[in-house]
Design a protein around this motif. Structure first.
Motif, PDB file in Angstrom:
ATOM      1  N   VAL A 169     -90.565  43.334  16.144  1.00 41.11           N
ATOM      2  CA  VAL A 169     -89.360  43.670  15.377  1.00 41.11           C
ATOM      3  C   VAL A 169     -88.469  42.437  15.214  1.00 41.11           C
ATOM      4  N   ILE A 170     -88.257  41.702  16.288  1.00 43.54           N
ATOM      5  CA  ILE A 170     -87.414  40.497  16.232  1.00 43.54           C
ATOM      6  C   ILE A 170     -88.013  39.485  15.256  1.00 43.54           C
ATOM      7  N   ASN A 171     -89.313  39.283  15.348  1.00 41.52           N
ATOM      8  CA  ASN A 171     -90.001  38.338  14.467  1.00 41.52           C
ATOM      9  C   ASN A 171     -89.884  38.766  13.003  1.00 41.52           C
ATOM     10  N   GLY A 172     -90.107  40.061  12.745  1.00 42.15           N
ATOM     11  CA  GLY A 172     -90.041  40.561  11.376  1.00 42.15           C
ATOM     12  C   GLY A 172     -88.668  40.411  10.767  1.00 42.15           C
ATOM     13  N   LEU A 173     -87.638  40.701  11.553  1.00 40.07           N
ATOM     14  CA  LEU A 173     -86.265  40.572  11.068  1.00 40.07           C
ATOM     15  C   LEU A 173     -85.929  39.103  10.780  1.00 40.07           C
ATOM     16  N   CYS A 174     -86.330  38.208  11.681  1.00 38.24           N
ATOM     17  CA  CYS A 174     -86.064  36.779  11.475  1.00 38.24           C
ATOM     18  C   CYS A 174     -86.708  36.280  10.188  1.00 38.24           C
ATOM     19  N   LYS A 175     -87.950  36.672   9.957  1.00 36.68           N
ATOM     20  CA  LYS A 175     -88.670  36.178   8.786  1.00 36.68           C
ATOM     21  C   LYS A 175     -88.166  36.788   7.489  1.00 36.68           C
ATOM     22  N   ASN A 176     -87.367  37.839   7.588  1.00 34.95           N
ATOM     23  CA  ASN A 176     -86.767  38.441   6.402  1.00 34.95           C
ATOM     24  C   ASN A 176     -85.288  38.098   6.266  1.00 34.95           C
ATOM     25  N   GLY A 177     -84.860  37.062   6.990  1.00 34.44           N
ATOM     26  CA  GLY A 177     -83.498  36.586   6.857  1.00 34.44           C
ATOM     27  C   GLY A 177     -82.445  37.477   7.499  1.00 34.44           C
ATOM     28  N   LYS A 178     -82.875  38.345   8.413  1.00 36.77           N
ATOM     29  CA  LYS A 178     -81.937  39.251   9.090  1.00 36.77           C
ATOM     30  C   LYS A 178     -81.694  38.753  10.512  1.00 36.77           C
ATOM     31  N   LEU A 179     -81.191  37.525  10.609  1.00 41.24           N
ATOM     32  CA  LEU A 179     -81.048  36.876  11.909  1.00 41.24           C
ATOM     33  C   LEU A 179     -80.093  37.627  12.826  1.00 41.24           C
ATOM     34  N   ASN A 180     -78.972  38.083  12.287  1.00 37.25           N
ATOM     35  CA  ASN A 180     -77.994  38.783  13.129  1.00 37.25           C
ATOM     36  C   ASN A 180     -78.581  40.052  13.743  1.00 37.25           C
ATOM     37  N   LYS A 181     -79.342  40.789  12.925  1.00 40.78           N
ATOM     38  CA  LYS A 181     -79.977  42.010  13.441  1.00 40.78           C
ATOM     39  C   LYS A 181     -81.030  41.671  14.492  1.00 40.78           C
ATOM     40  N   ALA A 182     -81.768  40.607  14.231  1.00 40.77           N
ATOM     41  CA  ALA A 182     -82.802  40.179  15.184  1.00 40.77           C
ATOM     42  C   ALA A 182     -82.169  39.808  16.515  1.00 40.77           C
ATOM     43  N   TYR A 183     -81.066  39.060  16.438  1.00 40.59           N
ATOM     44  CA  TYR A 183     -80.407  38.616  17.671  1.00 40.59           C
ATOM     45  C   TYR A 183     -79.789  39.806  18.413  1.00 40.59           C
ATOM     46  N   ALA A 184     -79.329  40.803  17.667  1.00 39.15           N
ATOM     47  CA  ALA A 184     -78.775  42.012  18.302  1.00 39.15           C
ATOM     48  C   ALA A 184     -79.867  42.739  19.085  1.00 39.15           C
ATOM     49  N   VAL A 185     -81.062  42.823  18.499  1.00 32.80           N
ATOM     50  CA  VAL A 185     -82.187  43.460  19.205  1.00 32.80           C
ATOM     51  C   VAL A 185     -82.553  42.627  20.426  1.00 32.80           C
ATOM     52  N   PHE A 186     -82.576  41.302  20.256  1.00 27.78           N
ATOM     53  CA  PHE A 186     -82.917  40.396  21.357  1.00 27.78           C
ATOM     54  C   PHE A 186     -81.943  40.569  22.536  1.00 27.78           C
ATOM     55  N   LYS A 187     -80.658  40.601  22.224  1.00 24.64           N
ATOM     56  CA  LYS A 187     -79.645  40.719  23.283  1.00 24.64           C
ATOM     57  C   LYS A 187     -79.703  42.080  23.961  1.00 24.64           C
ATOM     58  N   LYS A 188     -80.190  43.081  23.240  1.00 27.45           N
ATOM     59  CA  LYS A 188     -80.257  44.430  23.799  1.00 27.45           C
ATOM     60  C   LYS A 188     -81.324  44.559  24.882  1.00 27.45           C
ATOM     61  N   LEU A 189     -82.294  43.643  24.879  1.00 32.41           N
ATOM     62  CA  LEU A 189     -83.422  43.751  25.805  1.00 32.41           C
ATOM     63  C   LEU A 189     -82.975  43.847  27.260  1.00 32.41           C
ATOM     64  N   SER A 190     -82.004  43.014  27.639  1.00 32.54           N
ATOM     65  CA  SER A 190     -81.560  43.013  29.039  1.00 32.54           C
ATOM     66  C   SER A 190     -80.917  44.345  29.423  1.00 32.54           C
ATOM     67  N   MET A 208     -87.448  34.184  18.534  1.00 33.97           N
ATOM     68  CA  MET A 208     -85.993  34.112  18.381  1.00 33.97           C
ATOM     69  C   MET A 208     -85.565  32.673  18.080  1.00 33.97           C
ATOM     70  N   ILE A 209     -86.168  31.729  18.783  1.00 36.19           N
ATOM     71  CA  ILE A 209     -85.892  30.311  18.524  1.00 36.19           C
ATOM     72  C   ILE A 209     -86.273  29.965  17.077  1.00 36.19           C
ATOM     73  N   ASN A 210     -87.429  30.456  16.651  1.00 34.71           N
ATOM     74  CA  ASN A 210     -87.879  30.193  15.282  1.00 34.71           C
ATOM     75  C   ASN A 210     -86.900  30.779  14.260  1.00 34.71           C
ATOM     76  N   GLY A 211     -86.346  31.946  14.579  1.00 33.17           N
ATOM     77  CA  GLY A 211     -85.368  32.568  13.693  1.00 33.17           C
ATOM     78  C   GLY A 211     -84.159  31.671  13.487  1.00 33.17           C
ATOM     79  N   PHE A 212     -83.648  31.096  14.559  1.00 31.69           N
ATOM     80  CA  PHE A 212     -82.508  30.184  14.445  1.00 31.69           C
ATOM     81  C   PHE A 212     -82.897  28.909  13.689  1.00 31.69           C
TER      82      PHE A 212
END
Length: 304
Positions: free
Chosen positions: A176-197, A211-215
């Protein structure tokens, strides 16, 4: 014996042994036929694989679901999806049922050639038939949706699965994070990433890397390097892919001096450019040969 020859890649010898068996009145079992088909498909020799499949029917031996799966996978791999779909439909016509492997294979094949509508239709049929779905089916769907920019469909599916707590493993979230990043939805991707913890999941090297690739795709290198350091602080060691996505980001944005500095760290860890990074670098140098003078590390590597 034929199975062993197939495993050694000697499929022609295996078929010859099988023919001798038939001549002596010993009919090989379905496992032998499947082994031959599988090896021919692995070689991309679909004509020969299909001949073996048809010979089963000629001998009134009913192909099993493994027979269909082998041939469908072979067709999908060669992007001959029409032939794969004919076989897929034939399973039901013969009074049998596709299994989860069949469904996953045909979905992958359809997405590979851009037939998203047909993929969605098959998924709907699976739901209507009450087929028990697994994570692999849903990962295939998510990857397909993201590949063709169907972000809303992907997120609707993701939210549904997350609510039902069907999948809570890190591989699922990484997709999901990868898909969002590759579709220009970086903020949504990062929100999912931060939610993991908060849900008790530890990112793995792939999660951090996507996530690094998204940035990097957005040119946000300070944020990318922050994630890299956070990754190490959390005991997750970056790998060659992690470093290459950062270098590729520098190259895309023509940040050569930053890349040269980063290369020292990369080299110190024993990592090197992969084929994609090398391709990027060649393109940059082709446009601006003076770039090589800005990266002394490349000269020293060349001399070695």
């Amino acid at each position: 014996m034929t199975d062993g020859l197939c495993k050694e890649g000697k499929v022609e010898d295996a078929e010859e042994v099988m023919e001798h068996m038939v001549e002596k009145g010993v009919e090989p079992n379905i496992i032998t036929y499947n082994a031959l088909m599988d090896e021919y498909c692995l070689r991309g020799q679909l004509g020969r694989a299909r001949r073996i499949f048809d010979s089963l029917i000629d001998k009134c031996i009913e192909p099993d679901i493994f027979s269909y799966n082998i041939l469908i996978k072979g067709y999908c791999k060669k992007q001959k999806v029409d032939e794969a779909m004919k076989l897929f439909c034939e399973i039901s016509q013969k009074g049998s049922k596709p299994d989860i492997v069949t469904y996953n294979t045909i979905l992958q094949g359809l997405f590979e050639v851009g037939r998203t509508g047909d993929a969605k239709q098959i998924y709907s049929e699976m739901l209507s038939a009450g087929t028990k779905l697994d994570i692999y089916i849903h990962v295939t769907l998510l990857n397909g949706y993201y590949k063709y920019g169907l972000v809303e469909e992907a997120m609707t599916l993701f939210n549904k699965l997350e609510r039902n707590k069907e999948y809570t493993n890190i591989a699922f979230y990484s997709v999901v994070i990868n898909g969002l990043c590759k579709n220009g939805k970086l903020n949504k991707a990062y929100a999912v990433f931060k939610k993991l913890s908060f849900i008790g999941l530890l990112p793995n090297v792939r999660t951090y890397t996507v996530m690094i690739n998204g940035f990097c795709l957005e040119g946000l290198f300070d944020e990318a390097k922050y994630i890299l350091r956070k990754m190490e602080d959390n005991g997750c060691t970056p790998n060659n892919v992690t470093y290459n996505v950062i270098v590729q980001g520098f190259l895309r944005c023509n940040k050569i001096s930053e890349m040269a500095s980063f290369m020292k760290e990369m080299d110190g860890r024993g990592f090197s450019f992969d084929a994609t990074t090398t391709g990027f670098l060649i393109d940059v140098v082709r446009e601006n040969p003076s770039v090589l003078d800005m990266i002394p590390e490349l000269h020293s590597k060349h001399k070695k």
